[in-house]
Structure formats: structure tokens, C-alpha cells
Design a protein around this motif. Structure first.
Motif, PDB file in Angstrom:
ATOM      1  N   ILE A  11     -27.770  12.049   1.575  1.00 37.39           N
ATOM      2  CA  ILE A  11     -28.699  13.356   2.343  1.00 37.39           C
ATOM      3  C   ILE A  11     -29.726  13.517   0.377  1.00 37.39           C
ATOM      4  O   ILE A  11     -30.875  13.739   0.820  1.00 37.39           O
ATOM      5  CB  ILE A  11     -28.410  14.450   2.563  1.00 37.39           C
ATOM      6  CG1 ILE A  11     -29.536  15.176   3.018  1.00 37.39           C
ATOM      7  CG2 ILE A  11     -27.928  15.264   1.418  1.00 37.39           C
ATOM      8  CD1 ILE A  11     -29.166  16.420   3.704  1.00 37.39           C
ATOM      9  N   THR A  12     -29.307  12.950  -0.467  1.00 35.72           N
ATOM     10  CA  THR A  12     -28.857  13.356  -1.923  1.00 35.72           C
ATOM     11  C   THR A  12     -30.495  11.933  -1.987  1.00 35.72           C
ATOM     12  O   THR A  12     -31.449  12.052  -2.978  1.00 35.72           O
ATOM     13  CB  THR A  12     -27.973  12.732  -2.815  1.00 35.72           C
ATOM     14  OG1 THR A  12     -27.296  13.772  -2.373  1.00 35.72           O
ATOM     15  CG2 THR A  12     -29.468  13.236  -4.354  1.00 35.72           C
ATOM     16  N   GLU A  13     -30.056  11.112  -1.527  1.00 35.18           N
ATOM     17  CA  GLU A  13     -30.510   9.199  -1.381  1.00 35.18           C
ATOM     18  C   GLU A  13     -31.671   9.612  -0.780  1.00 35.18           C
ATOM     19  O   GLU A  13     -33.111   9.286  -0.872  1.00 35.18           O
ATOM     20  CB  GLU A  13     -29.913   8.050  -0.862  1.00 35.18           C
ATOM     21  CG  GLU A  13     -30.995   7.162  -1.337  1.00 35.18           C
ATOM     22  CD  GLU A  13     -30.098   5.857  -1.109  1.00 35.18           C
ATOM     23  OE1 GLU A  13     -30.849   5.053  -0.778  1.00 35.18           O
ATOM     24  OE2 GLU A  13     -29.019   6.088  -0.541  1.00 35.18           O
ATOM     25  N   ALA A  14     -31.674  10.401   0.582  1.00 30.78           N
ATOM     26  CA  ALA A  14     -33.094  10.562   1.378  1.00 30.78           C
ATOM     27  C   ALA A  14     -33.847  11.667   0.706  1.00 30.78           C
ATOM     28  O   ALA A  14     -35.405  11.107   0.557  1.00 30.78           O
ATOM     29  CB  ALA A  14     -32.798  10.780   2.542  1.00 30.78           C
ATOM     30  N   ASN A  15     -33.389  12.422   0.046  1.00 35.81           N
ATOM     31  CA  ASN A  15     -33.958  13.498  -0.610  1.00 35.81           C
ATOM     32  C   ASN A  15     -34.914  12.698  -1.468  1.00 35.81           C
ATOM     33  O   ASN A  15     -36.760  13.724  -2.300  1.00 35.81           O
ATOM     34  CB  ASN A  15     -33.375  14.853  -1.073  1.00 35.81           C
ATOM     35  CG  ASN A  15     -34.270  15.956  -1.423  1.00 35.81           C
ATOM     36  OD1 ASN A  15     -35.168  16.304  -1.134  1.00 35.81           O
ATOM     37  ND2 ASN A  15     -33.792  16.490  -3.170  1.00 35.81           N
ATOM     38  N   GLN A  16     -34.038  12.290  -2.852  1.00 29.89           N
ATOM     39  CA  GLN A  16     -34.669  11.749  -4.261  1.00 29.89           C
ATOM     40  C   GLN A  16     -35.609  10.356  -3.689  1.00 29.89           C
ATOM     41  O   GLN A  16     -36.694   9.989  -4.316  1.00 29.89           O
ATOM     42  CB  GLN A  16     -34.034  11.208  -4.881  1.00 29.89           C
ATOM     43  CG  GLN A  16     -33.269  12.083  -5.224  1.00 29.89           C
ATOM     44  CD  GLN A  16     -31.975  12.001  -6.202  1.00 29.89           C
ATOM     45  OE1 GLN A  16     -31.763  10.670  -6.133  1.00 29.89           O
ATOM     46  NE2 GLN A  16     -31.368  12.857  -6.916  1.00 29.89           N
ATOM     47  N   PHE A  18     -37.425   9.602   0.279  1.00 26.18           N
ATOM     48  CA  PHE A  18     -38.157   9.199   0.279  1.00 26.18           C
ATOM     49  C   PHE A  18     -38.786   8.195   1.211  1.00 26.18           C
ATOM     50  O   PHE A  18     -38.138   7.738   2.607  1.00 26.18           O
ATOM     51  CB  PHE A  18     -38.854  10.368   1.720  1.00 26.18           C
ATOM     52  CG  PHE A  18     -38.882   9.882   3.050  1.00 26.18           C
ATOM     53  CD1 PHE A  18     -37.770  11.116   4.149  1.00 26.18           C
ATOM     54  CD2 PHE A  18     -39.895  10.468   3.825  1.00 26.18           C
ATOM     55  CE1 PHE A  18     -37.645  11.092   5.018  1.00 26.18           C
ATOM     56  CE2 PHE A  18     -40.058  10.324   5.135  1.00 26.18           C
ATOM     57  CZ  PHE A  18     -38.736  11.268   5.976  1.00 26.18           C
ATOM     58  N   ILE A  33     -28.878   9.537   8.505  1.00 26.14           N
ATOM     59  CA  ILE A  33     -28.602  10.051   6.945  1.00 26.14           C
ATOM     60  C   ILE A  33     -27.100  10.679   7.104  1.00 26.14           C
ATOM     61  O   ILE A  33     -27.513  12.374   8.091  1.00 26.14           O
ATOM     62  CB  ILE A  33     -29.723  11.234   6.645  1.00 26.14           C
ATOM     63  CG1 ILE A  33     -30.806  10.475   6.628  1.00 26.14           C
ATOM     64  CG2 ILE A  33     -29.576  12.435   4.996  1.00 26.14           C
ATOM     65  CD1 ILE A  33     -32.350  11.294   6.212  1.00 26.14           C
ATOM     66  N   LYS A  35     -24.538  13.756   5.823  1.00 23.41           N
ATOM     67  CA  LYS A  35     -23.684  15.075   4.926  1.00 23.41           C
ATOM     68  C   LYS A  35     -22.440  14.998   4.911  1.00 23.41           C
ATOM     69  O   LYS A  35     -21.815  15.501   5.749  1.00 23.41           O
ATOM     70  CB  LYS A  35     -24.785  16.312   5.267  1.00 23.41           C
ATOM     71  CG  LYS A  35     -24.915  17.310   4.313  1.00 23.41           C
ATOM     72  CD  LYS A  35     -25.139  18.079   5.468  1.00 23.41           C
ATOM     73  CE  LYS A  35     -25.813  19.758   3.920  1.00 23.41           C
ATOM     74  NZ  LYS A  35     -26.480  20.721   4.948  1.00 23.41           N
TER      75      LYS A  35
END
Length: 80
Positions: A11-16, A18, A33, A35
Motif C-alpha cells: 500500500i505504501t508503494e501504491a500510495n507513493q 500510483f 495491493i 496491507k
């Protein structure tokens, strides 16, 4: 559903990043994703989601026929 392990992202990678996730969806059809190392979200193309929600006419007709056959007596009573 089969999941390609190359399509798992945190989720961190997806947030940073996208835009990278969107490219992965374009190339592979979906991204999962994670978590807390657990699959939590599925990102798919919008058209794929629409296609999943639409039932095939044959499916609807077969379900209708099965329900009519199961409840034939009830329909006969109601038709009187």
C-alpha cells in the motif's frame, strides 16, 4: 482468481507511485495491493469491472427457466 505474484504491491508503494500501478494494470489487467502483507485491494480497469457485473443473457434465461420449473405449481395457482 489467479494472482500473479509480480502484480502484488504494498500500500505504501501504491500510495507513493500510483502511476506505476496504473501502468501495471494496463499491462497485466490487475494489481493486488497488500496491507500488512495481506491482499486488501484489487485495482482493475473500469471496463473489466463493468463486464464482471453484467450477466450474460443466457445466464439470466437459464436461471429464469430453472426458477419457473421449480415453482411451476405456484405459478399455476397464481395464473387462475
Amino acid at each position: 482468481m489467479n494472482v500473479n505474484i509480480n502484480n502484488l504491491v504494498s500500500i505504501t508503494e501504491a500510495n507513493q507511485n500510483f502511476s506505476r500501478i496504473a501502468r501495471m494494470v494496463d499491462e497485466n489487467g490487475s494489481v493486488v495491493i497488500l496491507k500488512n502483507n495481506t491482499p486488501r485491494y484489487l485495482v482493475i480497469e473500469f471496463n473489466a469491472a463493468e463486464a464482471e457485473q453484467l450477466a450474460d443473457n443466457e445466464d439470466i434465461l437459464s436461471v429464469s427457466k430453472r426458477l419457473i420449473d421449480q415453482n411451476k405449481q405456484v405459478y399455476e395457482v397464481l395464473s387462475k
